[in-house]
Scaffold this motif. Structure first.
Motif, PDB file in Angstrom:
ATOM      1  N   LEU A 174       0.823  -1.215   0.000  1.00 37.58           N
ATOM      2  CA  LEU A 174       0.000   0.000   0.000  1.00 37.58           C
ATOM      3  C   LEU A 174       0.855   1.262   0.000  1.00 37.58           C
ATOM      4  N   GLY A 175       2.153   1.103   0.160  1.00 35.53           N
ATOM      5  CA  GLY A 175       3.051   2.255   0.034  1.00 35.53           C
ATOM      6  C   GLY A 175       3.482   2.851   1.362  1.00 35.53           C
ATOM      7  N   PHE A 176       3.371   2.073   2.441  1.00 33.85           N
ATOM      8  CA  PHE A 176       3.744   2.609   3.756  1.00 33.85           C
ATOM      9  C   PHE A 176       4.859   1.781   4.382  1.00 33.85           C
ATOM     10  N   ASP A 177       5.581   2.432   5.281  1.00 34.56           N
ATOM     11  CA  ASP A 177       6.614   1.721   6.012  1.00 34.56           C
ATOM     12  C   ASP A 177       6.490   2.091   7.487  1.00 34.56           C
ATOM     13  N   TRP A 178       6.831   1.145   8.343  1.00 38.90           N
ATOM     14  CA  TRP A 178       6.660   1.386   9.765  1.00 38.90           C
ATOM     15  C   TRP A 178       7.956   1.886  10.380  1.00 38.90           C
TER      16      TRP A 178
END
Ligand code: ATP
Ligand code: MG
Length: 582
Positions: A97-101
């Motif tokens: 989805l295009g996110f990083d933690w």
């Protein structure tokens, strides 16, 4: 050195005006918060679905827009139902989805801290060990209209409680024989505050902690304190947790981790930063669409009963499924933006989801030609070995997408439905004696049809109007219809999977007349056909999306597609064909 206030670091999200972002903005403006920290906390007991995409876009999006961070936390407090397979897929989905933690955490990382916090509550007289059986606890709990009754074990001494709780931890007691309960108020109007369980005994191996723990913390206790441990500022969750908020606040307050570094020692000793704070829970409405079921339990049943081909079946609303179907991360983010964030639960029309995909692919997917129900068309007035390539724009509205070479030859494939021997009124495509434009190649007239023994039309013999070819003076001659085609000589045979909605009714979850969602499966939800695609479609990389002109949006299958044996999945039709079905 100049410094930029964090809240000015906001990107395009500054334009989003929902109530949660307003709270965040206010908290930053008032100085109540100086940095925004959120978390996305899935339970690894299944695959993420479209609903989770909303939570992910919100949790990660808010952090990103306001210059903060978001943790991915696996809420693994229910060991019997959880599996490392899901953990891997969840990470894959969030990245997709295009996110990083900021940090990958597990609630189980905190078991030792949670245990120490529970002992603290016992010492404060805020928790007790209860020997009631699960049925008795239910009886004592009262109802919405009647207060509950105090457990006979409620007034045990701190010493006795500590001793029993330590022995629970040591594994001395069988499953469900005792619980640790919060001592709050058995007459509380909010049932969640009637001395809720904080810990239960469960002799089950855990995927991270093995057999170290015969007791496991309950959701409300683990969740609120995990948020506090990580210093989460805004704990965003769905509306069904609204009634849990008083308990959430109670746990945070009583444990007071922000001022209890000694309780965090098991983590700080291992090198975790001390970040504890006082989180605030804010609820928003769940995302629900008609024509779908989204509960993990029901999705699990579809998989286990073989009603779909697995969690990543392109008809499933799992992120793995819709990804394989051809949904793009940007289409999902667009959908989430369009739906907005509110406290109003509602069942949204699936056309919002499909519309976001159409709009995204219309803007970004290159065009190709493919024929899904092929009928041969032969140009009788050109040489046997006639072959040329025509330059086609890859995108009608985006010149920067360039052009591609499309091979044109004496034999072509056209769509069977683009020819009619007996044309219905208003038919604008090819008929015997009539003419039609072959997209980008010229005008043909059908002189004759060839049939097999059964009378089925197998070939159209046509004349190409040479004066109507691109660049010729007759190129603009008016004809009623234009159809697409694939040059047979270079056509690549392709498997085309025509997916459609999995359920035939808008509300498959209704329980009317004892029916279940399984009674509403759409038998037409997958049709596999053999078609032809132009070479520039066959060479697609897996997961590349195209608009097959006049047919719909398709994606090269993530797992099965190769240049030699192309496999395309229909992501969505060009127009909403369900709206008119009534
Ligand atoms: P399900 O009920 O489908 O099994 P869940 O709520 O149990 O889902 P979790 O893994 O606990 O799933 O969810 C992780 C996060 O995603 C939670 O914060 C939850 O509120 C959120 N979430 C789950 N389903 C939806 C949805 N349909 N819309 C928005 N957010 C959701
Ligand atoms: Mg859950």
């Amino acid at each position: 050195m100049t410094s930029t206030p964090v809240h000015e670091a906001a990107t395009d999200g500054a334009a989003r005006k929902d109530f949660i972002r307003q709270i965040v903005r206010d908290d930053l403006a008032s100085g109540r918060q100086t940095a925004i920290r959120t978390r996305f906390p899935p339970e690894p007991n299944g695959y993420l679905h479209i609903g989770h995409a909303k939570a992910i876009c919100l949790d990660f999006g808010v952090a990103q827009e306001f210059g903060g961070w978001c943790n991915l936390r696996l809420d693994d407090t229910n060991p019997a139902k959880e599996d490392p397979e899901y953990v891997k897929a969840i990470q894959d989905d969030v990245h997709w989805l295009g996110f990083d933690w900021h940090s990958l955490r597990h609630a189980s990382d905190y078991f030792e801290v949670l245990y120490l916090a529970a002992e603290k509550l016992i010492r404060q007289g805020d928790a007790f060990v209860c020997d009631l059986t699960p049925e008795q606890i239910r009886e004592y709990r009262g109802t919405l209209t009647e207060p509950g009754r105090n457990s006979p074990w409620r007034d045990r001494s701190v010493e006795e409680n500590l001793d029993l709780f330590r022995r629970m931890r040591a594994g001395e007691f069988p499953d469900a024989s005792r619980t640790l309960r919060a001592k709050i108020d058995m007459a509380a109007g909010n049932m969640n505050m009637r001395d809720p369980a904080l810990y239960r005994i469960k002799h089950v191996e855990h995927q991270n902690t093995g057999n170290a723990w015969p007791i496991y913390p309950m959701y409300d206790f683990a969740h609120s304190l995990s948020d506090a441990i990580e210093g989460i500022t805004h704990s965003l969750c769905t509306l069904e947790f609204e009634d849990h908020r008083p308990l959430y606040d109670w746990c945070v307050e009583k444990a007071d981790l922000a001022h209890s570094p000694e309780l965090l020692k098991p983590l700080t000793d291992k090198g975790y930063p001390f970040e504890a704070g006082k989180p605030r829970q804010i609820e928003f409405s769940r995302l629900n669409f008609n024509y779908l079921v989204m509960s993990k339990r029901k999705l699990m049943a579809l998989v286990q009963e073989g009603l779909v081909d697995g969690w990543d079946d392109p008809r499933m609303p799992t992120l793995q499924g819709i990804r394989r179907r051809g949904y793009t991360p940007s289409a999902l983010r667009l959908m989430v933006d369009r739906v907005g964030i509110s406290k109003q639960n509602s069942l949204l029309d699936i056309s919002i989801l499909e519309g976001a995909l159409r709009d995204d692919l219309d803007a970004h997917a290159q065009r190709r030609m493919a024929v899904i129900d092929p009928l041969k068309l032969v140009l009788t007035n050109v040489a046997e070995d006639f072959e040329e390539t025509l330059a086609f724009p890859n995108h009608p509205k985006d010149e920067s997408a360039g052009t591609r070479e499309v091979p044109f030859s004496r034999e072509l494939w056209i769509e069977r439905e683009d020819f009619a021997e007996v044309p219905p009124p208003g038919f604008k495509r090819l008929t015997v004696g009539g003419d039609v434009r072959l997209r980008g190649a010229g005008i043909v007239r059908c002189d004759e049809v060839v049939k097999d023994e059964s009378g089925k039309v197998v070939e159209l013999r046509c004349t190409l109007d040479l004066a109507s070819r691109p660049g010729m003076e007759g190129a603009n001659r008016k004809v009623k219809g234009t159809i697409h085609w694939v040059g047979a000589k270079r056509a690549v045979a392709a498997e085309i999977r025509l997916y459609d909605r999995l359920f035939t009714v808008p509300d498959p979850d209704n329980d009317e007349g004892g029916k279940s969602y399984k009674d509403y499966l759409n038998p037409e939800s997958r049709r596999v056909v053999a078609g032809y695609v132009e070479p520039a479609a066959a060479t697609a990389t897996p997961e590349q999306s195209f608009q097959f002109e006049r047919i719909g949006y398709f994606v090269a299958d993530r797992y099965d597609h190769t240049a030699d044996k192309p496999v395309f999945n229909r992501s969505v039709t060009l127009r909403d064909t369900w709206a008119t079905k009534g």
